[in-house]
Design an enzyme around this catalytic site. Structure first.
Site, short mmCIF file in Angstrom:
data_model
loop_
_atom_site.label_atom_id
_atom_site.label_comp_id
_atom_site.label_asym_id
_atom_site.label_seq_id
_atom_site.Cartn_x
_atom_site.Cartn_y
_atom_site.Cartn_z
N ARG A 120 1.36 -1.03 -0.27
CA ARG A 120 0.06 -0.25 0.39
C ARG A 120 1.01 1.52 -0.14
O ARG A 120 1.51 1.56 1.22
CB ARG A 120 -1.02 -0.25 1.21
CG ARG A 120 -1.97 0.71 1.38
CD ARG A 120 -2.79 1.18 2.86
NE ARG A 120 -2.23 1.74 3.42
CZ ARG A 120 -2.56 1.76 5.08
NH1 ARG A 120 -3.15 0.31 5.46
NH2 ARG A 120 -1.52 2.39 5.37
N TYR B 212 2.81 5.57 11.18
CA TYR B 212 3.09 4.25 11.91
C TYR B 212 4.12 3.31 11.08
O TYR B 212 4.07 1.98 11.87
CB TYR B 212 1.73 3.62 12.68
CG TYR B 212 1.00 3.50 11.01
CD1 TYR B 212 1.70 2.75 10.39
CD2 TYR B 212 -0.01 4.47 11.09
CE1 TYR B 212 0.22 2.58 9.42
CE2 TYR B 212 -1.01 4.28 10.12
CZ TYR B 212 -1.31 3.69 8.94
OH TYR B 212 -1.66 3.87 7.70
N HIS C 288 -4.40 4.68 4.45
CA HIS C 288 -5.21 3.76 4.41
C HIS C 288 -6.56 4.54 3.36
O HIS C 288 -7.33 3.74 2.66
CB HIS C 288 -5.65 3.21 5.53
CG HIS C 288 -7.14 2.22 5.39
ND1 HIS C 288 -7.79 0.90 5.02
CD2 HIS C 288 -8.07 3.54 6.49
CE1 HIS C 288 -9.16 1.13 5.45
NE2 HIS C 288 -9.05 1.91 6.38
#
Lengths: 358, 329
Positions: free
Chosen positions: A256, A269, A260
């Site tokens: 990815r 993160y 998100h």
């Protein structure tokens, strides 16, 4: 002690990250036109994606789930599925949805907070995006069972992410698909991150593909940034299912490159170096390099394609933004086939403009 | 099944399922143990033998799947009638019923629809194990887009289940298992559905309206008989469809009687009775002669069977409540 079960998980890759063939290419890939079709679909998806993110950033679209870095999955799935098959998607199947004929303006409507975006003028039997992860895999079982009961040579394809494979719905669906040997392909977009939780924290299983083994059918991995490998593996799985060979779980290993969703900030993160490292595996560049090296793609064609994609996306944006708003009564008008008497008063109050609370 | 003076409620369910399987090739029955075993309560007895394994399917033991695959089948034009073995096991279907079944029509603006029925035996009173006796109809009644239907007699089970299966939208059909076999009545297997979204006035009366559903209809009718002996004429309404509510019938009745006692087995707070009481407060206040009173299960965990008689409302509690509201002139 005796060993009572043993399993292997295959991994398929045809193109390395530089676009060089590392194995003998499947038959379809010897025709440059079929590779160009995959490439065009990926570029269009990326163009749409970039525009959607920009629209969100400027307040013209709601929260949007980007597919950046994962375009090969949708493009390959679009090629591998037959029009009469049914897609049961998660929220990151923009590419496959476009390939199957969902209008880009409809996708924008959905993400722009308008139910009409899931009305689909194109693939009328495809499911709308499923937000509760893995819940849609149960629907795909029902769809595949419907095909079986009607003796139709059709296949259901259920797509979810790596995080969704931790959920009970996913296992319940795999299990049932195995018991009934349904014409169903489970495609897992393993992009390594479920929002902030990495694949290593999602499951101790070596592969997600092997979860199919517990359900009694084939699970395999494929390079999710290699559109050629994806198309070959998905086509084989779908045709096997169509011919009565039962379900397959395909785990597409990708990354990815985006957050998100537009509401997420992945820098909280995961390290920037990890992300930038994965840009070297960009599926779009990989296939372009392959096409260029094969003499099947030139600069002029690239420029023309980018121009064409930009115009197509702009036309979709214009269509999205010019659609008149929904009638207020639409809140009530699709709840039931016929509005129950108990709701008439609330509907009339809404139309009057009061809440009916007086 | 009409020998011995009539048909039981569970037999009526079986008759309705068979009738629809026979009439409509898109109907499929599915669930745990519904095939060879005919269901743990025998609601599907003989159906697989008669209609085959493709129409009457034993599923793996997975309730989320049962509800979710029903959504998929329904979207494909089938009419799945899924059985959840006990109400205590229905809660893992909430995700599918709330997030998908109830909103598929709305979220696709009518492109895909979900004509499914989720059947489950519900309620206490049969000395069943833990998690077998709950009455959580209010959880489903809160969900826009769903219908929640509860029969209270063999004839209404037959007619309402036919209607639920034929309905173009999802229906949660809750069968009061305490009266699965407790009473018999003649049921004509004539394929005639009863109306959904409508209360049934089971007894007319001028003094007080008793509003109830499910197994407690029996105790409520018994209470009405007792009250008649005391000179109190009670009207008894079987709500039958608790979502959406037929408030007009209830309001019209209370407008005549001026008093209302609501009787249900589910816990009191946030129960369907609270909704009925709220409607009476909003739209029937000026017709009321007495406070609206609820006779319900307590706001406790459903007890195991040694104590369930303390939890379940009975005729004595109904009588006490009615006598209380009759004291208001």
């Amino acid at each position: 002690m005796t060993t009572v079960a043993r399993f292997t998980v295959d991994y398929t890759r045809f193109l390395d990250p530089s676009g060089k063939a590392v194995a003998e290419l499947p038959a379809f890939a010897r025709d440059p036109a079929s590779l160009v079709a995959l490439y065009r679909a990926m570029v269009l998806t990326r163009a749409f994606d970039a525009r959607a993110v920009a629209l969100q950033r400027t307040g013209r679209l709601g929260t949007y789930a980007s597919t950046l870095g994962q375009e090969a999955i949708g493009a390959a799935l679009g090629e591998a599925m037959a029009p009469e098959d049914v897609l049961v998607p998660s929220y990151r199947e923009t590419g496959a949805q476009i390939a199957r004929g969902v209008r880009m303006s409809e996708l924008l409507l959905y993400w722009g907070g308008d139910e009409r975006g899931s009305r689909f003028t194109g693939p009328r039997e495809d499911f709308p995006v499923s937000v509760p992860v893995a819940s849609q895999s149960c629907h795909a079982v029902g769809v595949a069972l419907a095909f079986r009961l009607r003796n139709e040579p059709r296949v259901a394809v259920s797509v979810c992410g790596d995080g969704a494979t931790s959920k009970g719905d996913f296992y319940e669906s795999l299990n049932a698909a195995g018991v009934w040997r349904l014409p169903l392909v489970f495609l897992v977009n393993n992009n390594q991150w479920a929002i902030s939780v990495p694949r290593s924290r999602q499951s101790a299983a070596e592969t997600i593909a092997q979860k199919a083994v517990a359900a009694g059918f084939r699970g395999e991995q494929v390079d999710g940034n290699d559109a050629v490998a994806l198309r070959a593996v998905l086509e084989a799985a779908i045709e096997r299912a169509r011919k009565g060979g039962g379900p397959t779980l395909v785990e597409a290993l990708t990354y990815r490159l985006c957050d998100h969703t537009t509401a997420d900030d992945a820098s909280r993160y995961r390290p920037a170096e990890e992300v930038s490292g994965h840009w070297a595996e960009d599926p779009v560049v990989r296939l372009r390099n392959h096409l260029v090296a094969a003499g099947a793609w030139r600069k002029a064609e690239e420029e023309a394609l980018l121009d064409e994609c930009a115009r197509t996306v702009e036309a979709a944006v214009a269509e999205y933004e010019s659609l008149p708003p929904q009638d207020p009564a639409s809140l009530f008008d699709y709840l039931y086939a016929e509005l129950p008497a108990a709701l008439r008063e609330q509907r009339e109050a809404l139309i009057r403009g009061g809440g009916g609370d007086e | 099944m009409s020998e011995n003076g009539g048909t039981t409620l569970v037999e009526a369910v079986n008759l309705a399922l068979a009738r629809e399987l026979e009439r409509d090739p898109s109907v499929v029955v599915l669930g745990e143990d519904v095939g060879v075993n005919g269901g743990v309560f025998r609601a599907t007895a003989g159906l697989q033998r008669r209609f085959g394994e493709a129409r009457v399917l034993d599923t793996p033991l997975a309730e989320t799947l049962i509800a979710g695959m029903s959504v998929g089948l329904a979207a494909q034009g089938f009419r799945p009638v899924a059985e959840i073995q006990f109400m205590g096991f229905i809660h893992s279907t909430l995700d599918q019923m709330l997030n998908h079944a109830a909103r598929l029509r709305n979220r696709t603006r009518g492109r895909l629809t979900c004509p499914m029925v989720l059947r489950a035996p519900f309620g206490g009173g049969i000395h069943a194990p833990e998690h077998h006796s709950e009455s959580t109809e209010a959880l489903f009644a809160h969900i826009p887009g769903l219908r929640v239907v509860i029969p209270s007699s063999p004839a209404r089970a037959y007619g309402l289940l036919l209607a639920a299966i034929r309905d173009p939208d999802p229906v949660v059909f809750l069968e009061p298992k305490r009266i699965y076999r407790a009473l018999k009545e003649p049921v004509a297997d004539d394929g005639q559905a009863l109306p959904l979204d409508a209360c049934f006035v089971l007894r007319e009366g001028r003094d007080v309206t008793l509003v109830t559903w499910g197994a407690l209809v029996r105790e409520t009718l018994a209470a009405a008989d007792t009250l008649a002996g005391e000179g109190v004429e009670a009207e008894v309404i079987d709500v039958a469809t608790v979502k959406p509510l037929d408030t007009e019938t209830i309001l019209a009745s209370v407008a005549r009687t001026g008093r209302c006692v609501i009787v249900h087995e589910a816990a009191r707070s946030g129960g369907v009775g609270a909704e009925i009481a709220a409607v009476l407060a909003e739209r029937g206040l000026t017709t009321l002669l007495a406070p609206v009173v609820r006779v319900t299960g307590y706001d406790t965990v459903m007890p195991l069977y040694r104590l369930e008689h303390l939890y379940l409302p009975d005729e004595a509690r109904i009588l006490a409540a009615v006598r209380g509201v009759m004291e208001y002139a």
